[in-house]
Enzyme design. Structure first.
Site, PDB file in Angstrom:
ATOM      1  N   LYS A   1       0.845  -1.191   0.000  1.00 26.03           N
ATOM      2  CA  LYS A   1       0.000   0.000   0.000  1.00 26.03           C
ATOM      3  C   LYS A   1       0.886   1.248   0.000  1.00 26.03           C
ATOM      4  CE  LYS A   1      -4.159  -1.852   0.171  1.00 26.03           C
ATOM      5  NZ  LYS A   1      -5.140  -1.610  -0.914  1.00 26.03           N
TER       6      LYS A   1
ATOM      7  N   ASP B   1      -0.181  -0.581  -4.660  1.00 24.20           N
ATOM      8  CA  ASP B   1      -1.558  -0.107  -4.748  1.00 24.20           C
ATOM      9  C   ASP B   1      -1.630   1.265  -4.098  1.00 24.20           C
ATOM     10  OD1 ASP B   1      -4.253   0.332  -4.850  1.00 24.20           O
ATOM     11  OD2 ASP B   1      -4.837  -1.405  -3.632  1.00 24.20           O
TER      12      ASP B   1
ATOM     13  N   GLU C   1      -1.535  -0.641  -9.054  1.00 20.68           N
ATOM     14  CA  GLU C   1      -2.992  -0.619  -8.962  1.00 20.68           C
ATOM     15  C   GLU C   1      -3.484   0.791  -8.624  1.00 20.68           C
ATOM     16  OE1 GLU C   1      -4.403  -4.082  -6.755  1.00 20.68           O
ATOM     17  OE2 GLU C   1      -6.198  -2.950  -6.250  1.00 20.68           O
TER      18      GLU C   1
ATOM     19  N   ASP D   1      -8.771  -0.404 -10.204  1.00 16.63           N
ATOM     20  CA  ASP D   1      -9.564  -0.982  -9.121  1.00 16.63           C
ATOM     21  C   ASP D   1     -10.781  -0.077  -8.880  1.00 16.63           C
ATOM     22  OD1 ASP D   1     -10.635  -2.205  -6.910  1.00 16.63           O
ATOM     23  OD2 ASP D   1      -8.920  -1.907  -5.593  1.00 16.63           O
TER      24      ASP D   1
ATOM     25  N   LYS E   1     -13.880  -7.064  -7.987  1.00 20.44           N
ATOM     26  CA  LYS E   1     -14.294  -7.361  -6.610  1.00 20.44           C
ATOM     27  C   LYS E   1     -15.812  -7.494  -6.595  1.00 20.44           C
ATOM     28  CE  LYS E   1     -10.466  -4.827  -4.498  1.00 20.44           C
ATOM     29  NZ  LYS E   1     -10.047  -3.605  -3.788  1.00 20.44           N
TER      30      LYS E   1
HETATM   31 MG    MG Z   1      -6.942  -1.755  -4.608  1.00 16.66          MG
END
Ligand code: MG
Length: 356
Positions: free
Chosen positions: A161, A189, A217, A242, A266
């Site tokens: 992250k 991400d 991402e 995303d 997702k």
């Molecule tokens: Mg993500």
């Protein structure tokens, strides 16, 4: 197999370690569990995660959404699955998390009705997946330590992250690469944290140094598709959408614009498996690979995502590590983990039972 009732309840699951991204910080996660009761005595289980900063769905809006959907599904027969799915998707606009929870419960019943695991009914491409593991944003030292720990536990793909401070992110990634060596794959991400030019600058710095990243991402703001395309066109590493891509129509938009190289699917964004299948088909015919991830979801949702990911061939990356980040086991059955491997099970439906 007719639907006679749909019930919801809220569960709280503690995390092993605070989960931190560019958007939020969490110590525990709340999920809404759905039980779809039928006249056969068989129950279907689904779940949703309130992820306000991404889907806009709150705990209360999900419960309210499911209550609304319920009125449209009572007395519907699972044997007419398409009719149920069309009704679910048309009876209310938006509300993708509530829809996903119900959709997962319905697919569970579908598998139980036809006595097969859901991933087999959807295509049954493989029965084993390999997942990455997420490293939260912290100091470079702490992230290097967490990364080293993950590698020692058998992970060779880390999802890092970033996105809070571009210059610091380069220092973070240098520390992580130094700690884990050259043979570990790194996905970054940014959770929309960079401006487009800033994203290109920071990703290029990572590409030109010995950090070596494998995937990026959501570098920029979800709605800035031009910015996303700018980043994709100006870096070498594949860029994944995303937060920019929820629905099959969103996927058509980013694909037509050539704004990304890959899409992260997702279930909380698509509204469940029914729409995820449409999205992946659109991606497949356009030669776009997909990954499958999850929100901070209970094992019910992650297990359903794993069944979806196992069913199709153009899913090339899996980010389904959330059950490994939790310290409570409220839910029994479903996928099992061994290091970075996920094994699908042979039970009918999703094979999940719940401790009451
Ligand atoms: Mg993500």
């Amino acid at each position: 197999m007719k639907i006679v009732d749909i019930k919801t309840k809220v569960i709280s699951i503690k995390l092993n370690k605070t989960f931190k991204t560019a958007l939020r910080s969490l110590d525990k996660m709340e999920n809404i569990i759905v039980e779809i009761l039928t006249d056969t005595g068989i129950t279907g289980y689904g779940a949703a995660a309130p992820t306000e900063v991404i889907t806009g769905d709150t705990k209360k809006s999900i419960i309210g959404g499911i209550e609304y959907i319920k009125k449209h599904l009572i007395n519907k027969d699972i044997r007419n699955f398409e009719d149920i799915m069309v009704t679910l998707n048309r009876c209310i606009e938006g509300n993708t998390s509530a829809k996903a929870a119900v959709d997962i419960g319905l697919y569970d019943l579908y598998g139980k009705l036809y006595k097969a695991p859901v991933y087999k009914l959807l295509g049954g491409y493989r029965n084993k997946l390999t997942t990455d593991i997420t490293i939260s944003i912290n100091s470079p030292e702490e992230m290097a330590k967490d990364s080293q720990h993950a590698v020692n536990n058998g992970f060779n793909y880390l999802k890092i992250k970033v996105g809070k401070d571009a210059n610091m992110d380069v220092i973070r990634m240098q520390a992580i690469r130094k700690a884990v060596g050259d043979n570990v794959n790194l996905l970054i991400d940014a959770n929309q944290g960079f401006e487009p030019k800033e994203a290109v600058r920071v990703i290029r710095r990572m590409e030109e140094s010995d950090i070596k990243i494998n995937l990026v991402e959501q570098p920029v703001y979800a709605k800035d598709l031009e910015g996303l395309r700018y980043v994709t066109n100006n870096v070498n590493v594949p860029v994944v959408a995303d937060e920019s891509t929820f629905s099959p129509i969103d996927a058509m938009k980013v694909i037509n614009m050539r704004a990304v190289d890959m899409i992260n699917i997702k279930l909380m964004k698509t509204g469940g498996i029914y729409n995820a299948l449409k999205l992946i088909t659109i991606a497949e015919v356009n030669d776009i690979d997909c990954m499958v991830g999850s929100m901070m979801e209970s094992k019910i949702g992650v297990n359903a995502a794993a069944h979806f990911a196992a069913s199709r061939s153009n899913i090339v990356h899996v980010d389904l590590d959330v059950p490994l980040l939790c310290c409570e086991e409220y839910i029994n059955g479903g996928i099992t983990y061994n290091k970075n491997n996920i094994f699908l099970q042979a039970e009918d439906g999703f094979g999940i039972t719940i401790n009451n």
